[in-house]
Design a protein around this motif. Sequence first.
Motif, PDB file in Angstrom:
ATOM      1  N   ALA A 282      40.732  98.744 106.341  1.00  0.00           N
ATOM      2  CA  ALA A 282      41.321  98.286 107.598  1.00  0.00           C
ATOM      3  C   ALA A 282      41.453  99.445 108.598  1.00  0.00           C
ATOM      4  CB  ALA A 282      42.684  97.655 107.340  1.00  0.00           C
ATOM      5  N   GLU A 283      41.906 100.592 108.109  1.00  0.00           N
ATOM      6  CA  GLU A 283      42.065 101.751 109.004  1.00  0.00           C
ATOM      7  C   GLU A 283      40.705 102.242 109.509  1.00  0.00           C
ATOM      8  OE1 GLU A 283      44.251 104.594 106.758  1.00  0.00           O
ATOM      9  OE2 GLU A 283      46.203 103.808 107.414  1.00  0.00           O
ATOM     10  N   ARG A 284      39.716 102.264 108.604  1.00  0.00           N
ATOM     11  CA  ARG A 284      38.381 102.691 109.000  1.00  0.00           C
ATOM     12  C   ARG A 284      37.795 101.746 110.053  1.00  0.00           C
ATOM     13  NH1 ARG A 284      36.209 102.205 104.415  1.00  0.00           N
ATOM     14  NH2 ARG A 284      36.887 104.217 103.608  1.00  0.00           N
ATOM     15  N   SER A 285      37.964 100.471 109.862  1.00  0.00           N
ATOM     16  CA  SER A 285      37.453  99.477 110.808  1.00  0.00           C
ATOM     17  C   SER A 285      38.170  99.571 112.151  1.00  0.00           C
ATOM     18  CB  SER A 285      37.607  98.065 110.229  1.00  0.00           C
ATOM     19  OG  SER A 285      36.849  97.924 109.048  1.00  0.00           O
ATOM     20  N   LEU A 286      39.481  99.806 112.123  1.00  0.00           N
ATOM     21  CA  LEU A 286      40.240  99.915 113.368  1.00  0.00           C
ATOM     22  C   LEU A 286      39.775 101.120 114.172  1.00  0.00           C
ATOM     23  CD1 LEU A 286      42.506  99.160 115.292  1.00  0.00           C
ATOM     24  CD2 LEU A 286      44.080 100.509 113.850  1.00  0.00           C
ATOM     25  N   TYR A 287      39.599 102.258 113.521  1.00  0.00           N
ATOM     26  CA  TYR A 287      39.155 103.457 114.246  1.00  0.00           C
ATOM     27  C   TYR A 287      37.773 103.239 114.849  1.00  0.00           C
ATOM     28  CZ  TYR A 287      37.485 108.195 115.100  1.00  0.00           C
ATOM     29  OH  TYR A 287      36.956 109.309 115.678  1.00  0.00           O
ATOM     30  N   SER A 288      36.891 102.635 114.085  1.00  0.00           N
ATOM     31  CA  SER A 288      35.544 102.372 114.586  1.00  0.00           C
ATOM     32  C   SER A 288      35.573 101.431 115.786  1.00  0.00           C
ATOM     33  CB  SER A 288      34.693 101.776 113.459  1.00  0.00           C
ATOM     34  OG  SER A 288      33.403 101.453 113.920  1.00  0.00           O
ATOM     35  N   ALA A 289      36.396 100.382 115.730  1.00  0.00           N
ATOM     36  CA  ALA A 289      36.476  99.421 116.832  1.00  0.00           C
ATOM     37  C   ALA A 289      37.093 100.055 118.085  1.00  0.00           C
ATOM     38  CB  ALA A 289      37.294  98.202 116.397  1.00  0.00           C
ATOM     39  N   GLU A 290      38.140 100.846 117.909  1.00  0.00           N
ATOM     40  CA  GLU A 290      38.772 101.477 119.068  1.00  0.00           C
ATOM     41  C   GLU A 290      37.865 102.536 119.694  1.00  0.00           C
ATOM     42  OE1 GLU A 290      42.535 102.831 117.558  1.00  0.00           O
ATOM     43  OE2 GLU A 290      43.558 101.027 118.292  1.00  0.00           O
ATOM     44  N   ASP A 291      37.137 103.272 118.856  1.00  0.00           N
ATOM     45  CA  ASP A 291      36.200 104.262 119.400  1.00  0.00           C
ATOM     46  C   ASP A 291      35.063 103.575 120.156  1.00  0.00           C
ATOM     47  OD1 ASP A 291      35.410 107.179 119.441  1.00  0.00           O
ATOM     48  OD2 ASP A 291      33.607 106.335 118.513  1.00  0.00           O
ATOM     49  N   ALA A 292      34.587 102.440 119.625  1.00  0.00           N
ATOM     50  CA  ALA A 292      33.550 101.683 120.318  1.00  0.00           C
ATOM     51  C   ALA A 292      34.080 101.130 121.641  1.00  0.00           C
ATOM     52  CB  ALA A 292      33.041 100.549 119.434  1.00  0.00           C
ATOM     53  N   LEU A 293      35.349 100.756 121.665  1.00  0.00           N
ATOM     54  CA  LEU A 293      35.952 100.237 122.900  1.00  0.00           C
ATOM     55  C   LEU A 293      36.016 101.323 123.965  1.00  0.00           C
ATOM     56  CD1 LEU A 293      37.327  97.881 124.342  1.00  0.00           C
ATOM     57  CD2 LEU A 293      39.511  98.648 123.351  1.00  0.00           C
ATOM     58  N   VAL A 294      36.402 102.527 123.574  1.00  0.00           N
ATOM     59  CA  VAL A 294      36.423 103.644 124.518  1.00  0.00           C
ATOM     60  C   VAL A 294      35.012 103.943 125.028  1.00  0.00           C
ATOM     61  CG1 VAL A 294      36.911 106.105 124.793  1.00  0.00           C
ATOM     62  CG2 VAL A 294      38.500 104.662 123.523  1.00  0.00           C
ATOM     63  N   ALA A 295      34.049 103.945 124.113  1.00  0.00           N
ATOM     64  CA  ALA A 295      32.660 104.192 124.510  1.00  0.00           C
ATOM     65  C   ALA A 295      32.164 103.123 125.476  1.00  0.00           C
ATOM     66  CB  ALA A 295      31.770 104.251 123.273  1.00  0.00           C
ATOM     67  N   SER A 296      32.618 101.885 125.281  1.00  0.00           N
ATOM     68  CA  SER A 296      32.213 100.808 126.184  1.00  0.00           C
ATOM     69  C   SER A 296      32.815 101.005 127.570  1.00  0.00           C
ATOM     70  CB  SER A 296      32.632  99.457 125.602  1.00  0.00           C
ATOM     71  OG  SER A 296      32.224  98.404 126.444  1.00  0.00           O
ATOM     72  N   ARG A 297      34.031 101.501 127.636  1.00  0.00           N
ATOM     73  CA  ARG A 297      34.623 101.805 128.944  1.00  0.00           C
ATOM     74  C   ARG A 297      33.807 102.872 129.679  1.00  0.00           C
ATOM     75  NH1 ARG A 297      40.854 102.476 126.861  1.00  0.00           N
ATOM     76  NH2 ARG A 297      41.315 100.241 126.538  1.00  0.00           N
ATOM     77  N   ILE A 298      33.371 103.871 128.924  1.00  0.00           N
ATOM     78  CA  ILE A 298      32.518 104.915 129.509  1.00  0.00           C
ATOM     79  C   ILE A 298      31.212 104.314 130.015  1.00  0.00           C
ATOM     80  CG2 ILE A 298      31.285 107.060 129.033  1.00  0.00           C
ATOM     81  CD1 ILE A 298      33.357 107.590 126.805  1.00  0.00           C
ATOM     82  N   THR A 299      30.606 103.457 129.197  1.00  0.00           N
ATOM     83  CA  THR A 299      29.332 102.847 129.570  1.00  0.00           C
ATOM     84  C   THR A 299      29.487 101.949 130.789  1.00  0.00           C
ATOM     85  OG1 THR A 299      28.638 102.904 127.259  1.00  0.00           O
ATOM     86  CG2 THR A 299      27.408 101.469 128.732  1.00  0.00           C
ATOM     87  N   LEU A 300      30.583 101.200 130.867  1.00  0.00           N
ATOM     88  CA  LEU A 300      30.818 100.338 132.031  1.00  0.00           C
ATOM     89  C   LEU A 300      30.872 101.158 133.315  1.00  0.00           C
ATOM     90  CD1 LEU A 300      33.428  97.547 131.186  1.00  0.00           C
ATOM     91  CD2 LEU A 300      31.167  97.270 132.208  1.00  0.00           C
ATOM     92  N   ALA A 301      31.625 102.250 133.273  1.00  0.00           N
ATOM     93  CA  ALA A 301      31.735 103.105 134.458  1.00  0.00           C
ATOM     94  C   ALA A 301      30.390 103.760 134.786  1.00  0.00           C
ATOM     95  CB  ALA A 301      32.811 104.171 134.237  1.00  0.00           C
ATOM     96  N   THR A 302      29.671 104.178 133.735  1.00  0.00           N
ATOM     97  CA  THR A 302      28.366 104.808 133.951  1.00  0.00           C
ATOM     98  C   THR A 302      27.372 103.819 134.543  1.00  0.00           C
ATOM     99  OG1 THR A 302      28.780 106.306 132.080  1.00  0.00           O
ATOM    100  CG2 THR A 302      26.512 106.093 132.836  1.00  0.00           C
ATOM    101  N   ASN A 303      27.374 102.572 134.065  1.00  0.00           N
ATOM    102  CA  ASN A 303      26.482 101.551 134.614  1.00  0.00           C
ATOM    103  C   ASN A 303      26.835 101.209 136.053  1.00  0.00           C
ATOM    104  OD1 ASN A 303      25.134 101.430 132.184  1.00  0.00           O
ATOM    105  ND2 ASN A 303      26.165  99.586 131.470  1.00  0.00           N
ATOM    106  N   TYR A 304      28.109 101.225 136.358  1.00  0.00           N
ATOM    107  CA  TYR A 304      28.538 100.994 137.745  1.00  0.00           C
ATOM    108  C   TYR A 304      28.018 102.101 138.652  1.00  0.00           C
ATOM    109  CZ  TYR A 304      31.769 100.614 141.713  1.00  0.00           C
ATOM    110  OH  TYR A 304      32.315 100.516 142.967  1.00  0.00           O
ATOM    111  N   ILE A 305      28.076 103.338 138.179  1.00  0.00           N
ATOM    112  CA  ILE A 305      27.537 104.473 138.940  1.00  0.00           C
ATOM    113  C   ILE A 305      26.030 104.313 139.120  1.00  0.00           C
ATOM    114  CG2 ILE A 305      27.147 106.974 138.883  1.00  0.00           C
ATOM    115  CD1 ILE A 305      29.830 107.148 137.290  1.00  0.00           C
ATOM    116  N   ALA A 306      25.340 103.937 138.027  1.00  0.00           N
ATOM    117  CA  ALA A 306      23.891 103.765 138.100  1.00  0.00           C
ATOM    118  C   ALA A 306      23.508 102.654 139.067  1.00  0.00           C
ATOM    119  CB  ALA A 306      23.342 103.463 136.707  1.00  0.00           C
ATOM    120  N   LEU A 307      24.287 101.586 139.123  1.00  0.00           N
ATOM    121  CA  LEU A 307      24.000 100.490 140.044  1.00  0.00           C
ATOM    122  C   LEU A 307      24.153 100.939 141.491  1.00  0.00           C
ATOM    123  CD1 LEU A 307      23.327  97.563 140.632  1.00  0.00           C
ATOM    124  CD2 LEU A 307      25.733  96.975 140.219  1.00  0.00           C
ATOM    125  N   ASN A 308      25.196 101.694 141.782  1.00  0.00           N
ATOM    126  CA  ASN A 308      25.383 102.192 143.147  1.00  0.00           C
ATOM    127  C   ASN A 308      24.273 103.156 143.546  1.00  0.00           C
ATOM    128  OD1 ASN A 308      28.133 101.427 144.596  1.00  0.00           O
ATOM    129  ND2 ASN A 308      28.552 101.517 142.404  1.00  0.00           N
TER     130      ASN A 308
END
Length: 522
Positions: free
Chosen positions: A464-490
Motif C-alpha cells: 500500500a505504501e509503495r503504491s501510494l508513493y508511486s501514485a503521488e509521484d506520478a501525480l506530481v509529474a503530471s502537474r509538471i507535464t500539464l504546465a509544460t504542455n501549456y507552455i508548448a501550446l503557447n
Amino acid sequence: MSTNQNCQKDCAMSDARQPVGMLSGRNRSRAGSERLIGALSLALALGACAVGPDYMTPSLVLPAKFGAADQASTSAKPQLSRWWARFNDPLLNSLIEEAVQGNLDVATAKARVKEARATYRQTVGTLFPTIRNTDSATRQKSTSKASGGSDASSSQTIDQFQAGLDASWEIDLFGKNQRGTEAARYGVEATDEQLRLALLTLVGDVASNYVQARGYQARIALAQRTAAAQRETGQLTLTRFEAGAASAVDVANSAGQTSSTEAAIPSLEVAYAAAVHRLSVLTGRAPGDLTARMKRGGPIPRPKLPMPAGIPADILSSRPDVRQAERLLAQSSARIGQAEAARYPTVSLTGNIATTGLKVGDLAKSSSIGWSFGPTLSVPLFNGGQLKAAVEVAQAQRDQNFVGYQAAVLRALEEVENALVATAQERIRYQRLVASAEAYRQATTLSRSLYQGGSIDFLRVLDAERSLYSAEDALVASRITLATNYIALNKALGGGWDGVINASKPEIIDADMGPRLAVNHP
C-alpha cells in the motif's frame, strides 16, 4: 592672365581631350546645360524601370480548424500577450524579464538586426551619386644645359597645387540597385523576425525550466515525506517485533523500503540543480546565481485550461519563424531581379571639376579651372553564360525559400496539433491520477490501522505504501507535464515577448575610432 582667361584656355584644352558627346567650353555652356537637364530627366524616367519578378505573398491552402481542437477552442482567438503571467507566479515573471535583458542568444540576434540595418543603409547609398574631394601637390624639377657647348647647366623647380571634386552616379536603368535595396529591406525584416523567434524560444525555455525546477522540488519533498512516514511504519514494525507480534523479515522489508525511497532523492537533487543552472544561464548569469532565490520554494505553476487555439490561418501572422521564412522568400525574389538587371546595359554619369595653381593661394584666384561631364555606357556582350547562370542560381534559391516557407507553415501546424492533443490527454490523465492517489491514500491509512491491530500482515502495508508513493509521484509529474504542455501550446501558437526591445545598443562601445599611431598587440 585673369581667372576667366585661364578658365577659357583650360576648358578649350580640355575639350580637345574629351571624347565625342562630352560637354566643355563656355561657348557651349547653354547647350551643355540643356543636354545635362535632358540627360538627368531621361535618367530619372528610365530609373523607374525594373526587371525580374514582382514579389507577392504566396497564398496557401490551410485547414479551416485544427483537427485536435474542439468548437470552443476555435471560436476565440488565443490571448498570447504575456501568456506566462496567467501562471500568477511573480518570480517566473521576473526571471523572464531578466532573461530578455541578459540572454546571450537574444544579444546575438540583436547584433544580427544591427548588421542587417547597416547593410540596408549601405545598399540604399548605391541609389545616390558619390562625390569625393581630390587635392594634390607636386614639385617638378627640370635641368637644361647652356647653348654653345658650355658645360654650364640651369635647373628650374615648379610647384603645382590642384583641388577638385569628382562625382559619379550609376543610373539605375533596370532596377538593379533598387532590387538590391528591396532585398536588403526584406533582410532587415527577416532578422527582426529572427529576434522575435529568439525571444519566443527564450520565454518558453525559461518557463519550462522553471516548471521543471519547481516540479523537482515537489518530488523531492514528496520523497522526504514518504520516507518519514515509512520510518514511522518501520518503528511500529520494530516495536511489534520486540513484542513478538512481527518477524525479523518484516523489520528488514520496512528498512529496505525506506532506504529505497531515500535513494531516489539524490537523483532528483541532480535534476533540480541542472534546471536551476539552466535558468541562470538563460538569464545571462553564472550557473549558480539563482540557487538561493529558487531554494525558497514555491508551487508548480498551474495553467488555466482549456485554452483557445484559434484557427490555423492565425499562425501566418503570429509565428515569427513563419514570418521570417516568408520574408526570406521575398528577399530571394528581389535578388532574381537584381541578377537579371546585371544582364542589361548600365549607364553612369561621371564628372569632375578641378582648379590648378602654382601656389595654394592661387587656387582661389589666379588659377586655371577645368571640368568635364559625360555618360559611360557598359554593355555585357560575352561572359560565358555567367550572368544567365547567376539568374538561375537566384531562381533556385527562391524555390528553396518557397519550399522552406511551406515547411515552416506545416511545421507550425504540426506543433499546434501535437500540443493540443498532448494538453487534452494530459488533463484526462491528471484527473485519473488524482482519483488513483486518493484511493491509495485511503488504502494506506486503512492498512496501517489493520496492521497495528493485527488483522493483516506487513506485506499488505508495504504494498500500500509503495503504491501510494508511486501514485503521488506520478501525480506530481503530471502537474509538471500539464504546465509544460501549456507552455508548448503557447509557443506553437506564436506566443512570445511582445514588449519593447532596443536592438540599436551595441554590446561593445568603441571609444577611440580616430587616426592614431599603430600599436602592435599580441
